[in-house]
Design an enzyme around this catalytic site. Structure first.
Site, PDB file in Angstrom:
ATOM      1  N   SER A 633      73.743 -14.471   8.437  1.00  0.00           N
ATOM      2  CA  SER A 633      74.982 -13.719   8.635  1.00  0.00           C
ATOM      3  C   SER A 633      75.575 -13.981  10.009  1.00  0.00           C
ATOM      4  O   SER A 633      76.796 -14.082  10.164  1.00  0.00           O
ATOM      5  CB  SER A 633      74.728 -12.227   8.449  1.00  0.00           C
ATOM      6  OG  SER A 633      74.435 -11.934   7.101  1.00  0.00           O
ATOM      7  N   LYS A 674      73.613  -2.953   4.435  1.00  0.00           N
ATOM      8  CA  LYS A 674      74.717  -3.433   5.260  1.00  0.00           C
ATOM      9  C   LYS A 674      76.029  -2.761   4.866  1.00  0.00           C
ATOM     10  O   LYS A 674      76.883  -2.490   5.720  1.00  0.00           O
ATOM     11  CB  LYS A 674      74.832  -4.949   5.134  1.00  0.00           C
ATOM     12  CG  LYS A 674      73.606  -5.704   5.640  1.00  0.00           C
ATOM     13  CD  LYS A 674      73.729  -7.197   5.410  1.00  0.00           C
ATOM     14  CE  LYS A 674      72.470  -7.931   5.871  1.00  0.00           C
ATOM     15  NZ  LYS A 674      72.549  -9.383   5.628  1.00  0.00           N
TER      16      LYS A 674
END
EC number: 3.4.21.-
Length: 972
Positions: A633, A674
């Site tokens: 990410s 997330k």
């Protein structure tokens, strides 16, 4: 700190060195042994009765101080001897570092024929070097420092002084002890080689100007070129090259001797002299050179060096007039170094102890103890067990935090010995975590020590955020203790007891992290510290990270990271101050724990933990106790920032992994955790499915609401150039967000109305009531501060009731009682005018200072409400008792049965009372009043007043008396 004992052993060794050594619990983990060395000296006092002890409390070697005596006239110091440990450490050990040290200095031995000891001690710790002390006299010693914790004055020699070494720094390196190296059998007698103490030498360099040398007075007489301060207590090496030329060819061969003298504190006799000679002839007089190359071992430094002097001399009388000019072949300079000179404790700080008026030939005893970590030489190492140092952040930082509050805890470097002995009990309590600190309570320190324990003792995760403002970024807590057991890496901190402490891992990878834990999030986020608001960045990108801890397996929570241009390492926790580089060194990023596998744009970025996004575009970042972010990410976000975002921050959170084609985003794990982190900031999660916004169920409707205002969203330049669907996402998500959420809200409300559920009905009513009364923001802030609703539950557990009638007296009655109470107090204080009515008119306040002074000076009742500020500073001159004045005037003027005193006499008495500030006349004034009374009584009567004549008394008969009857010569 070992878990088997709840004791801060390192701090105890610092506070109480006689208890023995303890390994310094920092991240220098060399194998070593612990050793305690003693120092014991009986120093004889000279005929002057005065002297000076120079202590090096932090010196890592065997030399711990020096003793000087004043001469008989007390005009100069005379060096006596070094003070050293009982064993010369360099004979058996190669490296070492000091843990703690303490000196006790006192006198208790009487010379023959004496029955009492004289003398006092002054002591002060100076943060500089010995050569920087301007005056070494007994009385001037107290001016070395203004810190009361660093000096003691006029202590009787029989009571003694204790000098305690407090660390000047941590993570100190091991220092070479100047041990001799093995030598071959063919070496000449006396030749030897040693490893110099050169880890951090203090280097001095004398640079000479390209000018004429001063003229010498006569041959063989040195002429000074330079002199100045220098501090040396161990080996030194001298190098240099002095080039010069003569104006004319010398008549005879002339020898130039350049002399470098190392001088001590006491006199001008050199401790060591280094001489470089050169012969000037007709061949080299235009460019002669004198070179210095010499090493001076520690054994030749027979006393502390505080000065150097560079001089030169000639051997030919004819050469005196032939001037020499420096710098013929380049700069002329001489340099020398002081081994270990810049290591804290070697040359500075120092503690000076002066004694005065002691009995000559009496004995001053110096007893010291020093604790070391030592690394033996190879021969001794064969027969000695060494052990690794243990990294114990609790023990180390507890010591740091205690010492950072040394002023509040009154931890001194210099003590009166009896005070130090009294304080040892408190020191033992402070270093014992199981103690309830009863002695510290008596000193008033218990609350402070308890507060430090709460921060330093429980777990590592609660330690560093609070400790960071106190101890700075001195500790690289994690260092190289890394285990790479996944793509993201994991940072672990290992304590001396063998257990792991909670250090948050920052995951940005696709590894399975665990299930979301609100409790873990609340506990660890409470340790965040030092929020900073930054102006709106020129551009940036946001990505999520997932945090886990070793102590809670299977639990996790998420947070957001924003990457912005420029370098801001000071805004990161020390654990995150890691610098990573793009491929081919085309840029760098602070806060990312791994190098970036693609090229950058030659810029420096910083990944900062995101706290809040303001409406005006500013961002609030915070320091969190976690490792640096790693994983796909972070790489995805950096790729977008470098290649697709030119300005602004997209109002979305990106996650996923870039595929090999550098266009497709591969979904990764941990999306639900997330998504919760993104929704808490009102942002959507992008990238969990290729080209599609996240579809994660969430139980909180409010978490989907997006905050008002918008950050600028940059449209992708050349959509689909790097990541497929990115341009479409960035264009459509932000623009359609509000309409989509409004529809979602209306649909949710409609479905809620259809549900015939009392609880849902109450929730709707509560939402309506909250919005109607404009309480949404307040309730939201409360929910963040009180996540478990403990305080709020107590607050609303009892519903509000109707207002009850007030009990007790009404307002008017209460005010009257207040006025009466104030009036009584004022009358007792001398304000007789302060009646309850006057107090009521004065707004129910007692007389002000101005009102009281006005009454005392003038005798008139002050007006309520006026402050009479002009009278506050006036003295009280009005007499307080007029009856007393009248009685005194009548008494002085005449007897009680006489006529009263006239008004002029009354006025004179009043003036006397006024002059005396309300007191009666003194003896002289009383005599003046009597004289005035006599003058007033003798005043002439007016002319029109006739003097009354009295009939003269009848004269008595010559023959009569009161014993004989009247008659004509009658017989008795």
């Amino acid at each position: 700190m070992s878990t088997s004992k709840a004791t801060a052993t390192y701090l105890r060794s610092i506070m109480l060195p006689e208890n023995g050594p303890a390994s310094i619990p920092d991240d220098i983990t060399e194998r070593h042994i612990l050793k305690q060395e003693t120092s014991s000296y009986n120093l004889e006092v000279s005929e002057s009765g005065s002297g000076l002890l120079v202590c090096f409390p932090g010196a890592p070697g065997s030399r711990v101080g020096a003793h000087y005596r004043w001469n008989l006239n007390q005009t100069a110091l005379e060096f006596d001897q070094w003070l050293e440990t009982s064993q010369d450490l360099k004979k058996a050990f190669n490296y070492g570092r000091l843990i703690s040290r303490k000196y006790d200095i006192q006198s208790s031995t009487l010379p023959a024929g004496l029955y009492a000891l004289n003398g006092t001690l002054n002591a002060a710790t100076f943060e500089g070097s010995l050569s920087e002390v301007e005056s070494l006299t007994y009385n001037s010693l107290m001016s070395l420092t203004t810190n009361p914790q660093d000096k003691v004055n006029n202590q009787l020699v029989t009571k003694g002084i204790t000098v305690l070494n407090l660390p000047t720094g941590f993570d100190k390196p091991y220092v070479r002890l100047e041990d001799e190296t093995p030598q071959g059998p063919q070496s000449m007698n006396g030749a030897r080689m040693r490893c110099t103490a050169a880890i951090a030498p203090r280097r001095y360099e004398i640079d000479l100007p390209s000018e004429r040398l001063p003229t010498v007075a006569a041959t063989g007489t040195p002429t000074t070129i330079y002199e100045g301060n220098a501090d040396i207590v161990n080996s030194t090496a001298v190098t240099g090259d002095i080039t010069f030329q003569l104006e004319a060819e010398p008549v005879n061969e002339t020898r130039f001797d350049f002399i470098l003298q190392f001088l001590g504190l006491d006199n001008d006799v050199p401790v060591v002299t280094v001489t470089s000679s050169t012969l000037v002839t007709a061949d080299n007089y235009r460019g002669a050179s004198a070179k210095f190359t010499q090493s001076i071992p520690t054994e030749m430094i027979t006393k502390p060096i505080t000065r150097v002097k560079l001089a030169y001399q000639l051997n030919q009388q004819t050469a005196i007039a032939n001037a020499a000019t420096l710098g013929a072949k380049g700069p002329a300079s001489v340099s020398f170094s002081s081994g270990n000179g810049n290591v804290p404790g070697v040359l500075r700080p120092i503690t000076l102890v002066a004694y005065e008026k002691m009995t000559p030939q009496s004995i001053l005893t110096v007893a010291g103890v020093s604790n070391y970590e030592l690394i033996p030489n190879p021969d001794l190492l064969k027969n000695m067990v060494t052990k690794y140092g243990k990294y114990d952040p609790e023990g180390l930082n507890y010591a740091k935090m205690i010492l950072s509050h040394r002023e509040e805890l009154d931890i001194r470097t210099v003590w009166r010995t009896e005070e130090y002995k009294e304080r040892t009990r408190a020191f033992k309590e402070i270093t014992d975590f199981t103690s309830d600190l009863p002695t510290s309570k008596a000193w008033g320190w218990r609350d402070l020590v308890r507060g430090i324990r709460k921060v330093a003792a429980p777990v590592l995760s609660t330690l560093f955020p609070m400790a960071a403002p106190l101890i700075g970024a001195a500790d690289q807590f994690i260092g190289d203790l890394t285990k790479t057991n996944s793509a993201g890496g994991r940072y672990l901190s290992h304590a001396a007891g063998g257990r792991y402490h909670d250090v948050m891992d920052s995951w940005a990878s696709g590894s399975e992290a665990g299930s979301y834990s609100k409790h873990l999030k609340t506990r660890l986020e409470s340790n965040n510290y030092e929020e900073v608001e930054l102006p709106k960045p020129t551009k940036g990108v946001i990505f999520p990270v997932v945090h886990t801890v070793e102590s809670a397996p299977g639990e996790a929570f998420g947070s957001l990271v924003v990457v912005i241009p420029e370098a801001y390492p000071e805004l990161l926790d020390p654990n995150q101050q890691v610098l990573s580089y793009f491929k081919n060194d085309t840029g760098c990023v602070w806060g990312i724990g791994e190098d970036i596998p693609f090229e950058g744009d030659d810029m420096c970025y910083t990944a900062l933990p995101l706290k809040e996004i303001k409406r005006n575009g500013n961002i609030v970042v915070e320091k969190i106790f976690a490792g640096p972010a790693m994983g796909p990410s972070s790489q995805l976000a950096l790729s977008l920032l470098v290649n697709d975002i030119d300005e602004g921050i997209p109002r979305m959170v990106f996650t996923g992994e870039i595929a090999d084609d550098e266009e497709t985003v591969i979904p990764i794990c941990g999306v639900d955790i997330k998504a919760i982190a993104a929704h808490e900031h009102g942002l959507p999660l992008i990238g969990c499915q290729p080209g599609v916004d996240e579809m994660v169920a969430n139980t909180s409707l409010a978490s989907h609401l997006i905050q008002g205002g918008a950050l600028p969203v940059q449209k992708a330049q050349g959509a689909c150039r790097r990541i497929k669907y990115l341009g479409q996402l960035m264009r459509t998500t932000a623009s359609g967000m509000d309409a989509e959420l409004q529809g979602l809200l209306q649909a949710t409300m409609a479905r809620a109305k259809e549900v015939k559920d009392a609880e849902v009905f109450k929730l709707l009513k509560l939402m309506s009531w909250t919005r109607k009364n404009d309480l949404t923001d307040h309730m939201y802030e409360w929910s963040k501060e009180d996540p478990d609703a403990i305080k709020f539950g107590r607050l609303v557990s009892t519903p509000p009731k109707h207002q009850e009638k007030p009990k007790g007296p009404d307002q008017h009655t209460a005010q009257e009682a207040k006025a009466t109470r104030i009036s009584l107090d004022a009358v007792k204080a001398g304000a007789d005018f302060a009646s309850p009515e006057w107090i009521a008119e004065n707004n129910y306040r007692g007389p002000s200072p101005g009102q009281f002074k006005y009454y005392m000076i003038t005798g008139r009742v002050p007006n309520p409400g006026e402050e009479y500020e002009d009278y506050v500073r006036k003295p009280i001159t009005r007499p307080t008792d007029m009856d007393k004045i009248r009685r005194l005037a009548n008494s002085v003027y005449g007897l009680p049965h006489q006529e009263p005193a006239p008004d002029d006499f009354y006025q004179a008495v009043v003036e006397v009372f006024a002059e005396n500030g309300g007191r009666g006349p003194d003896q002289d004034q009383m005599q003046d009043l009597r004289d005035l009374a006599r003058q007033m009584k003798r005043r002439p009567r007016p002319a029109e007043t006739r003097r009354q004549t009295k009939t003269p008394p009848r004269a008595a008969t010559s023959s009569g008396s009161r014993f004989t009857p009247s008659g004509d010569d009658g017989e008795v």
